[in-house]
Write a protein that holds these residues in place. Structure first.
Motif: not given
Length: 300
Positions: A13, A18-19, A21, A46-47, A49, A53, A74
């Motif tokens: 990344s 913002a990939q 989590r 959330y991401d 930023t 989500l 993840d």
């Protein structure tokens, strides 16, 4: 009311993207600890930023104290604070039950901290349970949902020096769990909370275990750090390596020489290393007064 969280960042990344989590566990409405606790049965995604989500609700869970992502995935693991069920979930996948802890505690559901730590390879997880147990479980995330299997359980209330029968709610207060950097040991803090209507001060002690990261087995190693009789409790602690074996008096208590030689966990070396540069030590960080709203007491 987030209490525990973890972060997942995909491989390759880009910086600032913002990939990733952030997965968070909600526990309890803080002010309700003064009257009747109101537990939050929600898990949040959330991401990076800060954009929200997803929100998952698990009715009857009794709050979630922690969320730990299985390394290399993840997927997060969280334990229901009152229903004593472990759930697997992610930003995209709703929570599903993967392990029922109650049979370990004679089938009884009870208030439980469920603070968790994974080994770096994600094969094993150590967690506190039911204010008196520490558990090692094997985890596999090769398919959905992940599988969780009990490896070993230890009941602090079998230790006559703790004497749970004389403690409030007959609980040792098993709460915080911490691995050493080389994963040859872990420590468990026996203090939960004494604030408002919640009365789980436990034995106010930290106990050491020798851990075998190959098979998940562990044994008590003789390390005990007691706060009994002090106006402080081991609500959080850290492990450091002290160069040259030098300890700061009163702040760092050495785990080398002050304790009996550790017993070997099944298939573990007779002596457990503490790092390449010195003596292992438990550091008393941010002692928490048992009578005031500090740390988690102010924001559970």
């Amino acid at each position: 009311n987030p209490h525990g969280f973890d972060v997942f960042i995909p491989k390759n990344s880009k910086p600032g993207a913002a990939q990733g989590r952030l997965l968070a566990a909600d526990y309890v409405l803080p002010g309700s600890l003064l009257t009747t606790p109101v537990f939050r049965d929600t898990l949040q995604a959330y991401d990076l930023t800060g954009k929200h989500l997803q929100s998952w609700t698990v009715p009857g869970a009794g709050g979630f104290m922690d969320a730990k992502i299985i390394p290399g995935t993840d997927i997060a693991i969280s334990g229901g604070g009152l229903n004593n069920i472990i759930y697997a979930w992610s930003a995209k996948k709703a929570p599903v039950p993967v392990f029922d802890l109650k049979p370990i505690n004679a089938g009884k559901a009870t208030i439980s901290a469920g603070i968790m730590k994974f080994t770096r390879d994600g094969k094993f997880m150590v967690l506190s349970y039911a204010m008196r147990w520490v558990l090692s479980v094997a985890v596999s995330a090769k398919s959905w949902p992940p599988t969780v299997k009990l490896v070993q359980a230890y009941d602090f209330c079998t230790d006559p020096t703790i004497n749970c029968a004389k403690l409030p709610n007959h609980a040792s207060g098993a709460h915080t769990v911490l691995f050493t950097p080389d994963e040859s040991k872990f420590f468990v803090g026996n203090y939960f909370l004494k604030f408002g209507v919640v009365n789980y001060p436990g034995s106010q002690s930290v106990h050491g275990f020798t851990f075998n990261a190959r098979n998940g087995h562990f044994v008590r190693d003789g390390f005990v750090l007691s706060y009994a009789g002090e106006n402080a409790s081991p609500h959080a602690f850290a492990f450091v390596t002290v160069d040259g074996g030098v300890s700061a008096p009163g702040d760092i208590l050495s785990d080398s020489g002050a304790s009996p030689a550790p017993a070997a966990a099944a298939d573990a070396p007779a002596t457990a290393g503490t790092g390449p540069s010195g003596v292992g030590a438990v550091v008393r960080t941010g002692d928490q007064a048992s009578s005031g709203p500090a740390g988690d007491q102010a924001n559970p």
